[in-house]
Write an enzyme that holds these catalytic residues in place. Sequence first.
Site, short mmCIF file in Angstrom:
data_model
loop_
_atom_site.label_atom_id
_atom_site.label_comp_id
_atom_site.label_asym_id
_atom_site.label_seq_id
_atom_site.Cartn_x
_atom_site.Cartn_y
_atom_site.Cartn_z
N HIS A 144 1.46 -4.73 9.56
CA HIS A 144 1.49 -5.04 10.99
C HIS A 144 0.90 -6.43 11.27
CE1 HIS A 144 0.99 -3.87 15.37
NE2 HIS A 144 0.02 -4.77 15.28
N GLU A 145 -0.31 -6.65 10.80
CA GLU A 145 -0.97 -7.93 11.08
C GLU A 145 -0.22 -9.10 10.43
OE1 GLU A 145 -3.13 -7.99 13.38
OE2 GLU A 145 -3.55 -5.84 13.45
N HIS A 174 2.38 -10.29 12.80
CA HIS A 174 1.79 -11.27 13.73
C HIS A 174 1.63 -12.62 13.04
CE1 HIS A 174 0.80 -8.69 17.12
NE2 HIS A 174 0.03 -7.89 16.42
N GLU A 195 3.94 -8.36 19.52
CA GLU A 195 3.88 -6.98 19.01
C GLU A 195 5.25 -6.55 18.48
OE1 GLU A 195 1.29 -5.34 18.28
OE2 GLU A 195 -0.15 -6.63 19.31
#
Lengths: 500, 500
Positions: free
Chosen positions: A263-264, A267, A293
């Site tokens: 997830h990160e 980003h 997101e």
Amino acid sequence: MNRKQALKIYNDQIEKIRAYTLVLSTTSFDRLTIAPVKGNSYRNRMLSIVEGEAYSLQTDKEFIEAVKYLKTQDLGEVMNREIFLANKTLDDLIRFSKEEIMEFSFAQMQGNDAWYKAKMKKDYAIFEPYLLRIIELSKKRLKKRDQSKKPYDLLLDDFEEGMTMNKYDEFFGLIKKELLPLIKKIDRKKDCIDDSFLYKYYPAEKQALFSKEIMKYLHFDPSWGYLGLTEHPFTNALSRNDVRVTTNYDEHDISAAIFSLIHECGHGFYEHQTDKGFDKYLYLNNMSSGMHESQSRFFENYLGKRESFFKLLYPKLQKIFPENLKDVTLEQFIRAVNASKCSLIRTEADELTYPIHILIRYEIEKDIFAGKIDLSQLDKIWNEKYRKYLGVEVKNDSEGILQDIHWSDASFGYFPTYALGSAIGAQIINKMEKDLDLDSLLSKGKFSTVTAYLKDNIQKYAALYTFDEILRRYTGEGFNPHYYIDYLKNKYSRLYGVEK
Amino acid sequence: MNRKQALKIYNDQIEKIRAYTLVLSTTSFDRLTIAPVKGNSYRNRMLSIVEGEAYSLQTDKEFIEAVKYLKTQDLGEVMNREIFLANKTLDDLIRFSKEEIMEFSFAQMQGNDAWYKAKMKKDYAIFEPYLLRIIELSKKRLKKRDQSKKPYDLLLDDFEEGMTMNKYDEFFGLIKKELLPLIKKIDRKKDCIDDSFLYKYYPAEKQALFSKEIMKYLHFDPSWGYLGLTEHPFTNALSRNDVRVTTNYDEHDISAAIFSLIHECGHGFYEHQTDKGFDKYLYLNNMSSGMHESQSRFFENYLGKRESFFKLLYPKLQKIFPENLKDVTLEQFIRAVNASKCSLIRTEADELTYPIHILIRYEIEKDIFAGKIDLSQLDKIWNEKYRKYLGVEVKNDSEGILQDIHWSDASFGYFPTYALGSAIGAQIINKMEKDLDLDSLLSKGKFSTVTAYLKDNIQKYAALYTFDEILRRYTGEGFNPHYYIDYLKNKYSRLYGVEK
């Protein structure tokens, strides 16, 4: 003032502002990762002073005049957008005094520190007075802003340009209507997928080895990216070539850190892959949270939870943890990480129940800023909503209202962008699967083809367009949440053999 | 301007300057420890902009006027000293333009980056142009400073108030005369101490475990202190309660990291133990380098290389590395870490040959600023001096002129303070052994009694007095290098069974 003068004033000043932003974000990253706790109060006070100085630069009279003048000029698509965003930001900023900015920034940092302490001690009472103060200050700020708009609408727009309660109400209404029945149906069948092996003992040092494998697979390169450790994982880009992500290891849940890291990194790639021509701008680099997101949730779920994504990675995971995984096949592993169940922790929730976690936070925030809530009952209201929507009992505050860092620094209006981003992801995967042979690329470890594709179609634009415009340019259609609903219904009805 | 006004201007401004110092030091610590390398050029540029702003604060006209006014007042011992130091610093600072400050700061960071790259590649040619530029800029700055003093004297005084070439010549003259003959005598007997076990294979992760034990023993507490990793270990205090030390693991030399960490913790305690009443001052917290090195070298050698210091620690080290140390006794270990031999690397040198490493750098620096040296031959001059004084051959640049980071950011004049600090240490140990039952305390792990003693007698004063004054108050006698010479002669003649 002529155009040339105005441009010079503008460019000189934003270079300075960028410099302040860099040292402030670095110090902020440092305080959230490694800084010794006894230095907090001095550090927070010093940081708020420099925040105040950065505010003075942004609200410098000549600079504001230059922005206002440039707003009247046609400077080409890119610079027009930069100035539009500058003007929008500054219109709000000038409503506050330097002292108010410093006071708010100090309260945010105090809030962070208190939240951390409270979470460690699983005691909301430690955090409550700081949270109430943050809410009070946030409301006070809203009273100084555009009174023609509803307070919470202003906050929603801060994080996602153009979004309002009306739009989110419609979006979450659809989620409630279409997904809650399916969630209930599946929750009755939750035992049909065995995911017990995910919750065996996985020592943090060995998880860290697998994190390195994930980063290698993603081509998240140490020459421009860094991985740190924090209680609440986050991403912070100090520049396009200095991207920091953090993670956290739960020794009794191997999937938590894996998907949080993917997830990160989503980003992280978004920040790294913006057009390098935008380096000289300021506001163009503040991408919307929803689109942000969309990239992180896209990495985590639409890519990360496919079998092809783990084709090369899973054998490495097995090798690190043979005691837990040697008898678990790739297919079983993928089924397990996709298993749906009503649970307490947002960041660890499956794709299907995830938007309900967001719905709960959205409803609470809406009520906070409409003054419809008894602030002394926030923890109880939280627990009640989890009971009502997901049928789960919060047993201690750290898995309830203390689980997220966001409210501690007044990021009200941010949570809804997680659900919005997830929904955008469904539209992206729909298009991407038409354009790329995705499973083939993933199973061969050609992840850089995927990131190059995301760069060209989405990430390079940074804040040049709104999320809706980017989607329209890319897919030919603006934001449409039905892709998301269909995706979740298809995926989960198939996985559990139930009707949609 | 009256006294009250001047004090208000002064206090307000130094609070701002302290705030800038904090974010700048944090960003600098970050860049030296974890920052991704591709972000360097942007980061360096942004940092130099904020350095420029910090310069503007320090040279603000009203602030300077306040300092000049306060200089005429009697404000009590503490504030008089603060203003004396402020005035001394600012008298120099105002000689430069903001652009010069920014240019210099940028060149320092570029120098750091190039040094690191060159050291990794063991190639001085990569670093040379940056070093020459740093020297050129340093000379240019010196031309703008007090012309009644010799250029290198100005640099020496920057790091140690009151020190000059005359004083250092005398000091190093004594070292050459008294120690070189003993060094030669001992070098012929170097094989009589077996230290081969120090150079077996010691994996970095396991060394890191022992680092934690050292910090526990020293009471270097994570609530106010942090340990990071860098190529060249250093200490950076962001505030009294935020002290950062770094270390580096040589997998084929266990003593390198051990004594380097003890050294840096000595610096760290000095920063942590200054009088908390000084928090509100600025210049009083800039302790002299000599006194600083006296504390770090004191920890490393006068305390760290005693048998009693390792009484509790050595069994832990043996437990971590049984394969290398199970048959080595504590006594053998202590003899080995004290073994003297003519070697190439300053930070790893024994106490006896250490000042010769400093002498070499001192002679080169002196010649650089006297214009007596061919700058294109710096690496060859370095190698020649090592041959002449220590009889050792530099085989690659990374163990020659590239070994230290200091010149890369223009810290010319710093090196001599290492030898001065070492000499001060001998005077401290002489007095401390009269006041404390040191070996008993160390062997029982009561290290906090030792740090409390150092705090009360030395560290709490920070920059309130010069090193000479602190010594006089503490021991009743000003700096006297004969304690150092005697200490080394006694210790090493005994250890090797040779005549002094």
